[in-house]
Design a protein around this motif. Structure first.
Motif, PDB file in Angstrom:
ATOM      1  N   PRO A  29       0.795  -1.181  -0.098  1.00 12.69           N
ATOM      2  CA  PRO A  29       0.566  -0.067  -0.510  1.00 12.69           C
ATOM      3  C   PRO A  29       0.620   0.895  -0.470  1.00 12.69           C
ATOM      4  CG  PRO A  29      -1.234  -1.784   1.658  1.00 12.69           C
ATOM      5  CD  PRO A  29       0.247  -1.768   1.239  1.00 12.69           C
ATOM      6  N   LEU A  30       1.965   1.491   0.987  1.00 12.11           N
ATOM      7  CA  LEU A  30       3.327   2.383   0.534  1.00 12.11           C
ATOM      8  C   LEU A  30       3.397   2.832  -0.750  1.00 12.11           C
ATOM      9  CD1 LEU A  30       5.075   1.522   3.867  1.00 12.11           C
ATOM     10  CD2 LEU A  30       2.324   3.403   3.387  1.00 12.11           C
ATOM     11  N   VAL A  31       3.726   1.592  -1.731  1.00 10.55           N
ATOM     12  CA  VAL A  31       4.909   2.649  -2.790  1.00 10.55           C
ATOM     13  C   VAL A  31       3.411   2.222  -3.856  1.00 10.55           C
ATOM     14  CG1 VAL A  31       6.006   0.673  -4.120  1.00 10.55           C
ATOM     15  CG2 VAL A  31       6.414   0.076  -2.017  1.00 10.55           C
ATOM     16  N   TYR A  32       2.740   1.703  -4.086  1.00  9.99           N
ATOM     17  CA  TYR A  32       1.287   1.751  -4.506  1.00  9.99           C
ATOM     18  C   TYR A  32       0.629   3.342  -4.474  1.00  9.99           C
ATOM     19  CZ  TYR A  32       3.012  -1.614  -7.611  1.00  9.99           C
ATOM     20  OH  TYR A  32       3.444  -2.882  -7.848  1.00  9.99           O
ATOM     21  N   ALA A  33       0.615   3.854  -3.491  1.00 10.06           N
ATOM     22  CA  ALA A  33      -0.104   5.472  -2.978  1.00 10.06           C
ATOM     23  C   ALA A  33       0.842   6.627  -3.652  1.00 10.06           C
ATOM     24  CB  ALA A  33       0.128   5.408  -1.693  1.00 10.06           C
ATOM     25  N   ARG A  34       2.323   5.990  -2.976  1.00 12.94           N
ATOM     26  CA  ARG A  34       2.684   7.007  -3.959  1.00 12.94           C
ATOM     27  C   ARG A  34       2.881   7.108  -5.366  1.00 12.94           C
ATOM     28  NH1 ARG A  34       4.714   5.936   1.048  1.00 12.94           N
ATOM     29  NH2 ARG A  34       6.319   6.886   2.226  1.00 12.94           N
ATOM     30  N   MET A  35       2.740   5.399  -6.010  1.00 15.25           N
ATOM     31  CA  MET A  35       2.540   5.426  -7.453  1.00 15.25           C
ATOM     32  C   MET A  35       1.419   6.392  -7.827  1.00 15.25           C
ATOM     33  SD  MET A  35       3.629   2.577 -10.093  1.00 15.25           S
ATOM     34  CE  MET A  35       1.467   2.299  -9.835  1.00 15.25           C
ATOM     35  N   PHE A  36       0.664   5.748  -7.514  1.00 17.75           N
ATOM     36  CA  PHE A  36      -0.969   6.050  -7.775  1.00 17.75           C
ATOM     37  C   PHE A  36      -1.416   8.086  -7.580  1.00 17.75           C
ATOM     38  CE2 PHE A  36      -2.208   2.496  -7.332  1.00 17.75           C
ATOM     39  CZ  PHE A  36      -2.349   1.791  -8.235  1.00 17.75           C
ATOM     40  N   GLU A  37      -0.339   8.982  -6.625  1.00 20.99           N
ATOM     41  CA  GLU A  37      -0.036  10.021  -6.120  1.00 20.99           C
ATOM     42  C   GLU A  37       1.146  11.055  -7.274  1.00 20.99           C
ATOM     43  OE1 GLU A  37       2.110  12.641  -3.170  1.00 20.99           O
ATOM     44  OE2 GLU A  37       0.976  10.743  -2.438  1.00 20.99           O
ATOM     45  N   ARG A  38       1.918  10.062  -8.188  1.00 20.04           N
ATOM     46  CA  ARG A  38       2.647  10.637  -9.162  1.00 20.04           C
ATOM     47  C   ARG A  38       1.876  10.072 -10.264  1.00 20.04           C
ATOM     48  NH1 ARG A  38       8.351  11.654  -9.118  1.00 20.04           N
ATOM     49  NH2 ARG A  38       8.335  12.604 -10.954  1.00 20.04           N
ATOM     50  N   HIS A  39       1.899   9.094 -10.132  1.00 21.24           N
ATOM     51  CA  HIS A  39       1.079   9.153 -11.444  1.00 21.24           C
ATOM     52  C   HIS A  39      -0.067   8.427 -11.298  1.00 21.24           C
ATOM     53  CE1 HIS A  39       5.101   9.309 -13.192  1.00 21.24           C
ATOM     54  NE2 HIS A  39       5.417   9.009 -12.454  1.00 21.24           N
ATOM     55  N   PRO A  40      -1.654   8.969 -11.440  1.00 21.71           N
ATOM     56  CA  PRO A  40      -2.633   8.482 -10.850  1.00 21.71           C
ATOM     57  C   PRO A  40      -3.398   8.230 -12.265  1.00 21.71           C
ATOM     58  CG  PRO A  40      -2.586  11.251 -11.262  1.00 21.71           C
ATOM     59  CD  PRO A  40      -1.062  10.291 -10.972  1.00 21.71           C
ATOM     60  N   GLU A  41      -2.264   8.554 -13.350  1.00 18.51           N
ATOM     61  CA  GLU A  41      -3.108   8.165 -14.993  1.00 18.51           C
ATOM     62  C   GLU A  41      -2.362   6.071 -14.784  1.00 18.51           C
ATOM     63  OE1 GLU A  41       1.457   8.981 -15.868  1.00 18.51           O
ATOM     64  OE2 GLU A  41      -0.213   9.872 -14.759  1.00 18.51           O
ATOM     65  N   MET A  42      -1.478   5.769 -13.927  1.00 15.20           N
ATOM     66  CA  MET A  42      -0.923   4.111 -14.045  1.00 15.20           C
ATOM     67  C   MET A  42      -2.610   3.126 -13.254  1.00 15.20           C
ATOM     68  SD  MET A  42       1.176   3.032 -15.337  1.00 15.20           S
ATOM     69  CE  MET A  42       0.493   5.051 -17.062  1.00 15.20           C
ATOM     70  N   LYS A  43      -3.518   3.919 -12.189  1.00 20.85           N
ATOM     71  CA  LYS A  43      -4.182   3.621 -10.949  1.00 20.85           C
ATOM     72  C   LYS A  43      -5.163   3.201 -11.976  1.00 20.85           C
ATOM     73  CE  LYS A  43      -7.313   4.270  -7.177  1.00 20.85           C
ATOM     74  NZ  LYS A  43      -7.389   5.018  -5.855  1.00 20.85           N
ATOM     75  N   PRO A  44      -5.849   3.275 -13.129  1.00 23.93           N
ATOM     76  CA  PRO A  44      -6.414   2.225 -13.859  1.00 23.93           C
ATOM     77  C   PRO A  44      -6.531   0.750 -14.862  1.00 23.93           C
ATOM     78  CG  PRO A  44      -6.869   5.060 -14.343  1.00 23.93           C
ATOM     79  CD  PRO A  44      -5.662   4.499 -13.829  1.00 23.93           C
ATOM     80  N   HIS A  45      -4.904   0.981 -14.422  1.00 16.90           N
ATOM     81  CA  HIS A  45      -4.181   0.137 -14.754  1.00 16.90           C
ATOM     82  C   HIS A  45      -4.320  -1.499 -13.920  1.00 16.90           C
ATOM     83  CE1 HIS A  45      -1.837   1.435 -18.439  1.00 16.90           C
ATOM     84  NE2 HIS A  45      -2.167   2.374 -18.127  1.00 16.90           N
ATOM     85  N   PHE A  46      -4.841  -1.263 -12.463  1.00 19.50           N
ATOM     86  CA  PHE A  46      -5.549  -2.593 -11.673  1.00 19.50           C
ATOM     87  C   PHE A  46      -6.806  -2.754 -11.239  1.00 19.50           C
ATOM     88  CE2 PHE A  46      -0.570  -0.141 -11.054  1.00 19.50           C
ATOM     89  CZ  PHE A  46       0.047  -1.664 -10.890  1.00 19.50           C
ATOM     90  N   TRP A  47      -7.698  -1.755 -12.076  1.00 17.92           N
ATOM     91  CA  TRP A  47      -8.764  -2.469 -12.135  1.00 17.92           C
ATOM     92  C   TRP A  47      -8.974  -3.517 -11.166  1.00 17.92           C
ATOM     93  CZ3 TRP A  47     -12.467  -4.975 -14.775  1.00 17.92           C
ATOM     94  CH2 TRP A  47     -11.648  -5.682 -15.888  1.00 17.92           C
ATOM     95  N   ARG A  48      -8.867  -4.708 -11.720  1.00 19.06           N
ATOM     96  CA  ARG A  48      -8.976  -5.974 -11.810  1.00 19.06           C
ATOM     97  C   ARG A  48      -8.478  -6.113 -10.141  1.00 19.06           C
ATOM     98  NH1 ARG A  48      -7.207 -10.103 -16.471  1.00 19.06           N
ATOM     99  NH2 ARG A  48      -5.524  -9.396 -15.759  1.00 19.06           N
ATOM    100  N   ASP A  49      -7.483  -5.771  -9.813  1.00 15.49           N
ATOM    101  CA  ASP A  49      -6.410  -6.173  -8.609  1.00 15.49           C
ATOM    102  C   ASP A  49      -7.303  -5.456  -7.746  1.00 15.49           C
ATOM    103  OD1 ASP A  49      -4.596  -6.609  -7.463  1.00 15.49           O
ATOM    104  OD2 ASP A  49      -2.808  -5.785  -7.276  1.00 15.49           O
TER     105      ASP A  49
END
Length: 146
Positions: A29-49
């Motif tokens: 959660p810590l790693v991906y929160a940072r990634m999605f904060e910096r690159h919100p365009e990546m969050k939709p790639h994980f819709w199935r997760d």
């Protein structure tokens, strides 16, 4: 020299990862929160997760690759290149792919808290620089115009 790690500060990277693992059951959660904060365009790639299993598996492979990269480098350098190309197939730009390792460092630092050391910081700065150099070299055109 055979048998010696390719990275001089391998012990500091390993110690920082061990400390983070002791302090935080799951860094996902810590790693991906940072990634999605910096690159919100990546969050939709994980819709199935929906249960973070995919993110957790990716992070686990990242930790294994980092440990090999600072160790014997039996596969990590090639794996990073391979995963960079694979992720392009998922519409993840190389520039975004390259930032992931910094998010891992930031999460490890957060988990370590007050026990994060100057030596850990120096080792991670050097590690991230080496990974960035490797990615930049791998991203350079194979054939230069004559």
């Amino acid at each position: 020299m055979p048998g010696e790690p390719a990275f001089p500060s391998a012990a500091e990277i390993e110690a920082s990862l061990e400390l983070a693992a002791e302090r935080c059951e799951d860094l996902t959660p810590l790693v991906y929160a940072r990634m999605f904060e910096r690159h919100p365009e990546m969050k939709p790639h994980f819709w199935r997760d929906t249960d973070d299993a995919i993110k957790g598996e990716m992070l686990s492979r990242t930790f294994a690759a980092l440990l090999d990269f600072v160790g014997q480098r039996t596969y990590a350098d090639h794996m990073i290149l391979s995963e960079m190309v694979t992720h392009e197939g998922y519409d993840v730009p190389r520039q975004v792919f390259a930032t992931f390792f910094g998010f891992v460092r930031d999460a490890v630092r957060e988990a370590a808290g007050a026990d994060w050391t100057v030596e850990f910081d120096r080792a991670w700065v050097e590690l991230l620089a080496q990974i960035d150099d490797y990615i930049a070299a791998a991203s350079a055109p194979l054939l230069q115009p004559s």
